[in-house]
Design an enzyme around this catalytic site. Structure first.
Site, mmCIF file in Angstrom:
data_model
loop_
_atom_site.group_PDB
_atom_site.id
_atom_site.type_symbol
_atom_site.label_atom_id
_atom_site.label_comp_id
_atom_site.label_asym_id
_atom_site.label_seq_id
_atom_site.Cartn_x
_atom_site.Cartn_y
_atom_site.Cartn_z
ATOM 1 N N SER A 3 4.928 -5.543 -2.476
ATOM 2 C CA SER A 3 5.154 -4.113 -2.670
ATOM 3 C C SER A 3 5.790 -3.514 -1.418
ATOM 4 O O SER A 3 6.887 -3.912 -1.053
ATOM 5 C CB SER A 3 3.837 -3.431 -3.052
ATOM 6 O OG SER A 3 4.039 -2.122 -3.519
ATOM 7 N N GLY A 30 0.799 -1.219 0.000
ATOM 8 C CA GLY A 30 0.000 0.000 0.000
ATOM 9 C C GLY A 30 0.830 1.267 0.000
ATOM 10 O O GLY A 30 0.349 2.318 0.429
ATOM 11 N N GLY A 31 2.063 1.186 -0.483
ATOM 12 C CA GLY A 31 2.894 2.374 -0.603
ATOM 13 C C GLY A 31 3.263 3.023 0.711
ATOM 14 O O GLY A 31 3.607 4.207 0.741
#
Length: 559
Positions: free
Chosen positions: A205, A126-127
């Protein structure tokens, strides 16, 4: 006790979870424990681990609030930090799911009383600004696994709450939360049937970036096995807190907060201000509230130096030889991030000059040669596909391919290369199945497939075969004591970059030719082996040579 509940005795108290019967979507019966507190937090302060209750009953039958993030679709709360546990039910010898992918592992499943399960700790993506620990169907991951594993998904602080660069407090609090969660797992997971001494970390991520930072930390966490999906400690940028970008973003946050003290600002107001800073930087992909180099003159910190320097230190120490890693990328990692209407070479160069301010004119000229402009070079491989030329600017394919190599693919290959050269066990993959909206294998597309999420797979037999192959390998790796797999199941990656005259560069490709999720009929090939190409290595050497420009103060070394 209700018929759909299950209890465990831990630390003198009782934890009540939910029993989930076997179904078509989840072919093993499961026990799930939701939203268990693992730490309390005060804003901008380190987390304090909390044990399971010493008496009474903790009800963990429904998902609890996640950590706050903008526009969250569910309840959130700053404290406590929570985790979730998914395990095969201990109640019966439930039917086994099919075992695609074959080979390796003991294949055992039910009837495991007295045997502790290997533990997979999941760190969500989720960055570093969005997301939550139930973002994937982890119940399906457990239920479809050909070997039994126990999965723990952990929440951690996000955005300004977890990655504020303001002086005076500890930085990278979100990464520190993850370390606290792992300490909790090692101490208490045995009560739920897990082996706290056999832990694999898995992340996608930002979760994979996080694991990379934990691997490189001079104060390493007690794990040897990890799965990094589309992430690396050298991915995108890891800047110093004093770099002009995070400094300006902090000033912007204070401005949007109207100068009010951030430590006492109502959480909704802080999230609104954070979202404004995110929006200001979204088009440039210069995201705010990211991990930073947090070491000082006295040392310490989760990321005490630039990741490239930490890789050198870790390799010299010899401790990387004990690591076993699955890592890989999607074929088209950049599609979701770059400007879709960029039409000119000037726009292409401006995007990268904004992203990496220290790029010199010679660097930009080399970038143009490596990724020829499809407008002026008819033979450029970066022209948009015919079916999408009316929807995107002429530079879209060129931009998303180059950004994918900069931000994800080449950092992933740098991790694989660095670990391989240090003697670690490395398994490399590419996920290639096509999906909407870009008719591409975009960032994160593998997530539901690895989990074997039937909400995606239903009616897509070829993609279900891909899911079986990936799920089997991920979970067999977790269940392997030392993180090794049969060569026939997954050939070990040997770096072809090291110049030692031992070329290998082998990786598995999952889903090549499959377009079912994009509305097509192509089943493709579930899994095959290929070798890194000279073109891929040329692209990565270009980005590796400039990786230091996105770390620390973003300047080129004088060495």
């Amino acid at each position: 006790m209700a018929g759909d509940e299950v209890s465990v005795a831990v630390n003198g108290g009782t934890v009540m979870g939910r029993h989930q019967p076997a179904s078509a979507a989840h072919p093993k019966a499961l026990d799930v424990f939701y939203g268990m507190p693992y730490a309390t937090v005060e804003r901008f302060q380190p987390a304090v681990m909390v044990p399971p209750p010493r008496s009474g009953t903790l009800r963990a039958v429904e998902p609890g609030p996640s950590q706050p993030f903008p526009m969250a679709p569910h309840d959130t709360a700053e404290s406590p930090l929570r985790l979730n546990i998914f395990r095969p039910c201990t109640c019966s010898s439930a039917p086994r799911p099919p075992s695609p992918g074959g080979g390796g592992g003991d294949g055992s499943g039910s009837g495991r009383k007295g045997r502790l399960l290997p533990v997979l700790v999941y760190i969500h993506g989720g960055g570093f600004n969005f997301g939550h620990p139930l973002e994937r169907d982890l119940a399906a991951l457990v239920a479809w696994a050909p070997v039994d594993v126990l999965v723990v998904s952990v929440g951690y602080r996000l955005g300004a709450l977890g990655f504020l660069t303001e002086g005076g407090g500890e930085r990278n609090l979100g990464l520190r939360d993850q370390r606290t969660a792992l300490e909790w797992v090692r101490e208490w997971v045995r009560g739920f049937g897990g082996d706290g001494g056999d832990v694999t970390l898995m992340g996608v991520s930002a979760g994979a970036h996080s694991i990379g930072h934990h691997i490189l930390s001079p104060s390493p966490l007690p794990f040897r096995k990890s799965i990094l999906e589309s992430g690396s400690p050298t991915a995108r940028s890891v800047l110093a807190a004093a770099h002009p970008r995070p400094t300006a973003q902090l000033a912007s946050l204070n401005s949007h907060a109207r100068g009010k003290p951030l430590a006492s600002l109502p959480v909704d107001d802080l999230l609104d201000a954070s979202l404004m800073v995110w929006a200001d930087n979204m088009a440039s992909v210069c995201w705010p509230f990211q991990p930073v180099v947090d070491g000082g003159p006295g040392g310490g910190g989760i990321i005490p130096d630039a990741p490239l320097k930490l890789w050198d230190d870790a390799a010299r120490s010899g401790r990387m030889r004990d690591q076993a890693v699955i890592t890989g990328f999607c074929s088209h990692e950049g599609t979701s991030f770059v400007p879709q209407r960029a039409a000119t070479n000037a726009a292409f160069l401006s995007f990268f000059k904004t992203l990496i301010p220290s790029l010199a004119p010679a660097d930009l000229a080399a970038l143009e040669r490596l990724y020829p402009d499809p407008v002026t070079h008819p033979s450029s491989p970066y022209a948009n596909p015919p079916q999408s030329r009316s929807r995107y600017g002429a530079q879209f394919t060129r931009l998303h391919e180059a950004y994918a190599h900069y931000a994800y693919i080449c950092p992933v290959l740098h991790t694989a290369h660095s670990l391989s050269c240090a003697g670690a066990t490395v398994y490399l993959y590419e996920y290639a199945a096509l999906a909407p909206p870009f008719f591409a294998a975009s960032h994160g597309d593998q997530a539901a497939v690895v989990a074997h999420d039937m909400a995606l797979l239903r009616g897509k037999p070829g993609l279900a075969d891909v899911a079986g192959a990936m799920n089997a390998r991920w979970t067999r790796f977790t269940a392997s004591a030392d993180g090794t797999l049969d060569e026939a199941l997954w050939p070990r990656f040997v770096s072809p970059f090291d110049g030692r005259g031992q070329p290998n560069g082998r990786l598995l490709v999952f889903g090549d030719g499959n377009d079912e999720a994009a509305g097509g009929l192509g089943k493709g090939t579930p899994v095959k082996t290929r070798t890194l190409t000279e073109r891929e290595m040329e692209q990565c050497r270009f980005w590796w040579d400039r990786m230091e420009l996105s770390q620390g103060m973003g300047v080129r070394s004088s060495l």
